[in-house]
Motif scaffolding. Structure first.
Motif, PDB file in Angstrom:
ATOM      1  N   UNK A 248     -17.456 -58.278 -58.014  1.00 58.43           N
ATOM      2  CA  UNK A 248     -16.640 -57.582 -58.819  1.00 58.43           C
ATOM      3  C   UNK A 248     -17.555 -56.246 -59.328  1.00 58.43           C
ATOM      4  N   UNK A 249     -18.908 -56.190 -59.179  1.00 62.13           N
ATOM      5  CA  UNK A 249     -19.640 -55.037 -59.435  1.00 62.13           C
ATOM      6  C   UNK A 249     -19.652 -54.198 -57.954  1.00 62.13           C
ATOM      7  N   UNK A 250     -19.766 -54.645 -56.936  1.00 58.58           N
ATOM      8  CA  UNK A 250     -19.381 -53.986 -55.765  1.00 58.58           C
ATOM      9  C   UNK A 250     -18.065 -53.121 -55.789  1.00 58.58           C
ATOM     10  N   UNK A 251     -16.952 -54.006 -56.256  1.00 61.97           N
ATOM     11  CA  UNK A 251     -15.484 -53.398 -56.365  1.00 61.97           C
ATOM     12  C   UNK A 251     -15.681 -52.134 -57.219  1.00 61.97           C
ATOM     13  N   UNK A 252     -16.263 -52.504 -58.540  1.00 58.56           N
ATOM     14  CA  UNK A 252     -16.214 -51.287 -59.442  1.00 58.56           C
ATOM     15  C   UNK A 252     -16.872 -50.347 -58.886  1.00 58.56           C
ATOM     16  N   UNK A 253     -18.106 -50.252 -58.274  1.00 61.80           N
ATOM     17  CA  UNK A 253     -18.804 -49.193 -57.992  1.00 61.80           C
ATOM     18  C   UNK A 253     -17.894 -48.305 -56.752  1.00 61.80           C
ATOM     19  N   UNK A 254     -16.912 -49.247 -55.844  1.00 63.50           N
ATOM     20  CA  UNK A 254     -16.073 -48.300 -55.038  1.00 63.50           C
ATOM     21  C   UNK A 254     -14.849 -47.631 -55.927  1.00 63.50           C
TER      22      UNK A 254
ATOM     23  N   UNK B 147     -13.188 -41.135 -41.877  1.00 60.97           N
ATOM     24  CA  UNK B 147     -14.700 -41.349 -41.875  1.00 60.97           C
ATOM     25  C   UNK B 147     -15.093 -42.651 -42.929  1.00 60.97           C
ATOM     26  N   UNK B 148     -15.683 -43.579 -42.483  1.00 61.36           N
ATOM     27  CA  UNK B 148     -16.428 -44.152 -43.369  1.00 61.36           C
ATOM     28  C   UNK B 148     -17.670 -43.897 -44.259  1.00 61.36           C
ATOM     29  N   UNK B 149     -17.270 -44.190 -45.484  1.00 65.82           N
ATOM     30  CA  UNK B 149     -18.395 -44.000 -46.651  1.00 65.82           C
ATOM     31  C   UNK B 149     -19.185 -45.021 -47.109  1.00 65.82           C
ATOM     32  N   UNK B 150     -20.421 -45.221 -47.224  1.00 64.27           N
ATOM     33  CA  UNK B 150     -21.323 -46.211 -47.459  1.00 64.27           C
ATOM     34  C   UNK B 150     -21.858 -45.991 -48.848  1.00 64.27           C
ATOM     35  N   UNK B 151     -21.790 -46.786 -49.879  1.00 65.47           N
ATOM     36  CA  UNK B 151     -22.463 -46.823 -51.105  1.00 65.47           C
ATOM     37  C   UNK B 151     -23.855 -47.387 -51.126  1.00 65.47           C
TER      38      UNK B 151
ATOM     39  N   UNK C 101     -17.126 -55.797 -50.433  1.00 67.33           N
ATOM     40  CA  UNK C 101     -18.080 -57.097 -50.984  1.00 67.33           C
ATOM     41  C   UNK C 101     -19.354 -57.191 -49.907  1.00 67.33           C
ATOM     42  N   UNK C 102     -19.393 -57.918 -48.992  1.00 74.02           N
ATOM     43  CA  UNK C 102     -20.370 -58.040 -48.057  1.00 74.02           C
ATOM     44  C   UNK C 102     -19.986 -57.850 -46.586  1.00 74.02           C
ATOM     45  N   UNK C 103     -20.946 -57.381 -45.841  1.00 77.57           N
ATOM     46  CA  UNK C 103     -20.631 -57.151 -44.400  1.00 77.57           C
ATOM     47  C   UNK C 103     -21.036 -58.321 -43.410  1.00 77.57           C
ATOM     48  N   UNK C 104     -20.390 -58.543 -42.252  1.00 76.57           N
ATOM     49  CA  UNK C 104     -20.927 -59.460 -41.556  1.00 76.57           C
ATOM     50  C   UNK C 104     -21.362 -58.802 -40.192  1.00 76.57           C
ATOM     51  N   UNK C 105     -22.401 -59.551 -39.637  1.00 74.14           N
ATOM     52  CA  UNK C 105     -23.198 -59.123 -38.501  1.00 74.14           C
ATOM     53  C   UNK C 105     -22.272 -58.966 -37.294  1.00 74.14           C
ATOM     54  N   UNK C 106     -22.694 -57.884 -36.527  1.00 73.12           N
ATOM     55  CA  UNK C 106     -21.728 -57.382 -35.430  1.00 73.12           C
ATOM     56  C   UNK C 106     -22.252 -58.074 -34.213  1.00 73.12           C
ATOM     57  N   UNK C 107     -21.382 -58.418 -33.350  1.00 74.27           N
ATOM     58  CA  UNK C 107     -21.537 -58.563 -31.937  1.00 74.27           C
ATOM     59  C   UNK C 107     -22.771 -59.958 -31.772  1.00 74.27           C
TER      60      UNK C 107
END
Length: 257
Positions: free
Chosen positions: A39-45, A251-255, A219-225
């Motif tokens: 929820x906190x991550x979602x609010x920041x987005x 484009x992708x934006x990261x917080x 939310x959270x990211x999953x490792x690639x490859x």
């Protein structure tokens, strides 16, 4: 054409959209998914999106982690409490319940699946199948093909599941008839790009002439490859899409964490 029957018309001369996805909310604001307060991550987005001057936001699915009605209510509450003032649209993910999504689709949250703007049409697809893997029903693909055949302008498409392998753990849950969907999109000679979620990271691929983009999760990211299911708290992210007479730019934006 039931799925695409409800439409929305944008009035801006050029379109600024955001794509957010995979919020994995719980029934309370304290819920954590792999030690991330979703929820906190979602609010920041939502806070970041409010400053982007957007015409609309497309939510890419997997709203809930605990599958509770309360998690859908929390999603609607967080959107309503944010400074975001543009409409929010959605596609269903494998975690989602279509009935619960429909129940929160009022006011700012819209159930429209055929969005129209000066540059072209935006189609929000249903890739939710009977298992965590994706599946586009034959009737849905037939309806999509009919809409594409009737289209006279460029099209941008969104779905939840990834239609192309990413060389990762989630390939076991990819869109099982992805090639059929992709060929339908390419054969129409109308579709500019397909954008999806589900894979919890950023990817840029192509199928024949079609660009295929994945947006990271809020939310959270999953490792690639890797064939292992590895989670990394890289912070939430979102994708911006700018569609103008000059073409489509994304484009992708990261917080920050």
């Amino acid at each position: 054409m039931a799925w695409f029957k409800q439409s929305h018309q944008f009035s801006a001369a050029q379109l600024r959209l955001a794509h957010i996805t995979d919020s994995h909310l719980f029934g309370s604001r304290e819920g954590c998914y792999f030690e991330v307060n979703t929820a906190a991550h979602f609010v920041s987005v939502l806070d970041a999106l409010a400053g982007e001057g957007l015409d609309g936001v497309v939510f890419g699915g997997d709203l809930t982690q605990d599958h509770s009605a309360e998690s859908y209510a929390l999603f609607a509450e967080l959107v309503a409490q944010s400074a975001l003032d543009c409409p929010l649209f959605w596609v269903p993910g494998n975690h989602d319940d279509l009935t619960l999504l429909a129940q929160i689709s009022e006011g700012q949250i819209s159930a429209a699946k055929h969005l129209r703007c000066e540059q072209g049409d935006i189609l929000l697809l249903n890739s939710k199948g009977p298992t965590p893997a994706g599946w586009c029903e034959a009737a849905h693909l037939a309806e999509l093909e009919a809409v594409l055949c009737a289209a006279s302008r460029p099209v941008l498409a969104f779905c939840h599941h990834h239609p192309l392998p990413i060389d990762g753990y989630l390939d076991k849950h990819m869109l099982e008839n992805g090639p059929q969907l992709l060929n339908t999109l390419v054969d129409s000679q109308r579709v500019e790009a397909l954008i999806h979620g589900h894979v919890h990271h950023a990817y840029a691929q192509s199928f024949r002439t079609l660009p295929v983009y994945a947006t990271p999760a809020t939310s959270i990211q999953f490792a690639k490859h890797t064939a292992d299911w590895q989670q990394h708290n890289l912070g939430p992210a979102y994708r911006l899409i700018h569609w103008s007479a000059k073409g489509l730019h994304t484009e992708v934006k990261w917080l920050a964490n």
